[in-house]
Write a protein that holds these residues in place. Structure first.
Motif, PDB file in Angstrom:
ATOM      1  N   UNK A   8      18.653   5.216  -0.640  1.00 39.46           N
ATOM      2  CA  UNK A   8      19.532   4.075  -0.907  1.00 39.46           C
ATOM      3  C   UNK A   8      20.499   3.781   0.246  1.00 39.46           C
ATOM      4  N   UNK A   9      20.316   4.453   1.370  1.00 38.06           N
ATOM      5  CA  UNK A   9      21.120   4.163   2.554  1.00 38.06           C
ATOM      6  C   UNK A   9      20.557   3.007   3.376  1.00 38.06           C
ATOM      7  N   UNK A  10      19.396   2.528   2.994  1.00 37.58           N
ATOM      8  CA  UNK A  10      18.752   1.457   3.761  1.00 37.58           C
ATOM      9  C   UNK A  10      17.833   0.648   2.846  1.00 37.58           C
ATOM     10  N   UNK A  11      17.406  -0.500   3.328  1.00 36.59           N
ATOM     11  CA  UNK A  11      16.443  -1.302   2.585  1.00 36.59           C
ATOM     12  C   UNK A  11      15.126  -0.531   2.488  1.00 36.59           C
ATOM     13  N   UNK A  12      14.386  -0.686   1.389  1.00 34.43           N
ATOM     14  CA  UNK A  12      13.130   0.058   1.260  1.00 34.43           C
ATOM     15  C   UNK A  12      12.100  -0.362   2.306  1.00 34.43           C
ATOM     16  N   UNK A  13      11.345   0.623   2.752  1.00 31.89           N
ATOM     17  CA  UNK A  13      10.263   0.371   3.709  1.00 31.89           C
ATOM     18  C   UNK A  13       9.003   0.017   2.930  1.00 31.89           C
ATOM     19  N   UNK A  14       8.943  -1.224   2.456  1.00 33.65           N
ATOM     20  CA  UNK A  14       7.778  -1.693   1.711  1.00 33.65           C
ATOM     21  C   UNK A  14       6.678  -2.056   2.696  1.00 33.65           C
ATOM     22  N   UNK A  15       5.622  -1.265   2.681  1.00 31.23           N
ATOM     23  CA  UNK A  15       4.556  -1.400   3.669  1.00 31.23           C
ATOM     24  C   UNK A  15       3.372  -2.141   3.054  1.00 31.23           C
ATOM     25  N   UNK A  16       2.968  -3.237   3.697  1.00 34.51           N
ATOM     26  CA  UNK A  16       1.960  -4.143   3.139  1.00 34.51           C
ATOM     27  C   UNK A  16       0.822  -4.329   4.122  1.00 34.51           C
ATOM     28  N   UNK A  17      -0.387  -4.419   3.586  1.00 32.88           N
ATOM     29  CA  UNK A  17      -1.562  -4.647   4.424  1.00 32.88           C
ATOM     30  C   UNK A  17      -2.186  -5.985   4.064  1.00 32.88           C
ATOM     31  N   UNK A  18      -2.936  -6.525   5.027  1.00 32.20           N
ATOM     32  CA  UNK A  18      -3.554  -7.830   4.805  1.00 32.20           C
ATOM     33  C   UNK A  18      -4.792  -7.964   5.698  1.00 32.20           C
ATOM     34  N   UNK A  42       0.807  -1.224   0.000  1.00 33.22           N
ATOM     35  CA  UNK A  42       0.000   0.000   0.000  1.00 33.22           C
ATOM     36  C   UNK A  42       0.837   1.269   0.000  1.00 33.22           C
ATOM     37  N   UNK A  43       2.130   1.173   0.334  1.00 29.01           N
ATOM     38  CA  UNK A  43       2.963   2.378   0.371  1.00 29.01           C
ATOM     39  C   UNK A  43       4.421   2.001   0.567  1.00 29.01           C
ATOM     40  N   UNK A  44       5.293   2.957   0.268  1.00 24.77           N
ATOM     41  CA  UNK A  44       6.711   2.849   0.605  1.00 24.77           C
ATOM     42  C   UNK A  44       7.050   4.065   1.462  1.00 24.77           C
ATOM     43  N   UNK A  45       7.630   3.818   2.617  1.00 25.39           N
ATOM     44  CA  UNK A  45       7.929   4.891   3.556  1.00 25.39           C
ATOM     45  C   UNK A  45       9.358   5.400   3.437  1.00 25.39           C
ATOM     46  N   UNK A  46       9.631   6.528   4.106  1.00 21.46           N
ATOM     47  CA  UNK A  46      10.964   7.133   4.131  1.00 21.46           C
ATOM     48  C   UNK A  46      11.306   7.537   5.562  1.00 21.46           C
ATOM     49  N   UNK A  47      12.608   7.660   5.815  1.00 20.87           N
ATOM     50  CA  UNK A  47      13.081   8.109   7.123  1.00 20.87           C
ATOM     51  C   UNK A  47      13.930   9.365   6.966  1.00 20.87           C
ATOM     52  N   UNK A  48      14.077  10.082   8.072  1.00 18.70           N
ATOM     53  CA  UNK A  48      14.921  11.263   8.078  1.00 18.70           C
ATOM     54  C   UNK A  48      15.308  11.622   9.498  1.00 18.70           C
ATOM     55  N   UNK A  49      16.174  12.609   9.630  1.00 13.35           N
ATOM     56  CA  UNK A  49      16.619  13.055  10.951  1.00 13.35           C
ATOM     57  C   UNK A  49      15.788  14.256  11.384  1.00 13.35           C
ATOM     58  N   UNK A  50      15.289  14.200  12.597  1.00 11.40           N
ATOM     59  CA  UNK A  50      14.496  15.274  13.189  1.00 11.40           C
ATOM     60  C   UNK A  50      15.250  15.822  14.390  1.00 11.40           C
ATOM     61  N   UNK A  51      15.393  17.152  14.443  1.00 10.79           N
ATOM     62  CA  UNK A  51      16.026  17.779  15.606  1.00 10.79           C
ATOM     63  C   UNK A  51      15.069  18.829  16.166  1.00 10.79           C
ATOM     64  N   UNK A  52      14.925  18.877  17.481  1.00  2.66           N
ATOM     65  CA  UNK A  52      14.009  19.850  18.080  1.00  2.66           C
ATOM     66  C   UNK A  52      14.594  21.252  18.079  1.00  2.66           C
TER      67      UNK A  52
END
Length: 263
Positions: free
Chosen positions: A218-228, A106-116
């Motif tokens: 490309x720094x990590x494996x893809x976040x392949x998000x699946x529903x069932x 249903x989607x592919x996610x991404x990550x990033x750095x968050x600083x307050x």
């Protein structure tokens, strides 16, 4: 703590606890239950609200880490639909005979750095400032989701390994039970920052709590998000499962930074 920050952190904390409130509100009602990865907190609540308005079907939403939900479903937890942040958990459940089929991406996610706000760190997607902060003593605590069971934590670890920081940063890490709790840690000031989901970083309640930068995909494996669906999924959840592939639902998901699967 400012009112805006308290409000946003309360929202994040809410999805780190189980169960989440029913969309119907009020007294508990016998409504179908959807277990969703916590990176979906804001996006799926919005999609589900639209679905309820259009169809009249109420859904009970529960948010947490995909690995924890996988273990609970294996043990017979009464979830009739599962939206995982890692498709491998869905495949394993199907192999164990717990689901209707192998589900749908249903989607592919991404990550990033968050600083307050006020952090000594910079929101640098290539983590160069994080590396410098490890050396010059600016970094004391840094948040990621627990990589033992949270897919976003697994990808954070991979990104830190790619940057050559994993060994050095481990003593500084604070683990969130899921990615929503991690976002709470990364924005509250209790850490100098953290690696969180783009979908949470884009939520207005979180976006205003500091700076964010995407980490290269490309720094990590893809976040392949699946529903069932489980074998006993009722008509309302079967309808919602299909609704997630419609343009209105995908419009919401894209707004929260999710990449839609290609046909």
């Amino acid at each position: 703590m400012p009112t805006v920050r308290r409000h946003a952190l309360a929202l994040l904390a809410a999805c780190a606890a189980l169960p989440a409130a029913s969309l119907a509100g009020g007294q508990p009602q016998p409504v179908p239950t959807l277990a969703a990865a916590s990176d979906l907190k804001f996006a799926i609540e919005e999609v589900a609200a639209r679905f309820e308005k259009e169809t009249g079907h109420r859904l009970r939403l529960v948010f947490g880490s995909s690995g924890s939900f996988y273990a609970q479903i294996q043990q017979g937890a009464p979830f009739q639909m599962f939206m995982s942040a890692d498709e491998d958990f869905v495949f394993k459940l199907h192999d164990a005979g717990k689901t209707l089929d192998r589900g749908r991406l249903y989607a592919v996610g991404r990550i990033g750095i968050k600083v307050p706000a006020g952090s000594p760190l910079k929101a640098d997607g290539e983590l160069k400032d994080l590396a410098a902060a490890l050396k010059d003593g600016r970094l004391h605590k840094f948040a990621i989701a627990n990589p033992d069971h949270a897919p976003y934590g697994m990808r954070a670890r991979e990104a830190l390994q790619h940057a050559g920081l994993w060994e050095a940063i481990q003593p500084k890490l604070v683990y969130g039970e899921n990615i929503s709790q991690t976002a709470q840690f990364a924005t509250s000031g209790s850490t100098q920052g953290g690696i969180i989901a783009l979908s949470l970083a884009l939520a207005p309640q979180v976006a205003r709590l500091g700076d964010f930068a995407l980490i290269p995909a490309d720094w990590h494996q893809p976040l392949k998000q699946r529903m069932v669906l489980t074998k006993d999924a009722p008509p309302a959840l079967r309808a919602f499962y299909d609704y997630l592939s419609t343009p209105p639902a995908q419009e919401v998901m894209k707004r929260y930074g999710f990449e839609m699967p290609k046909d």
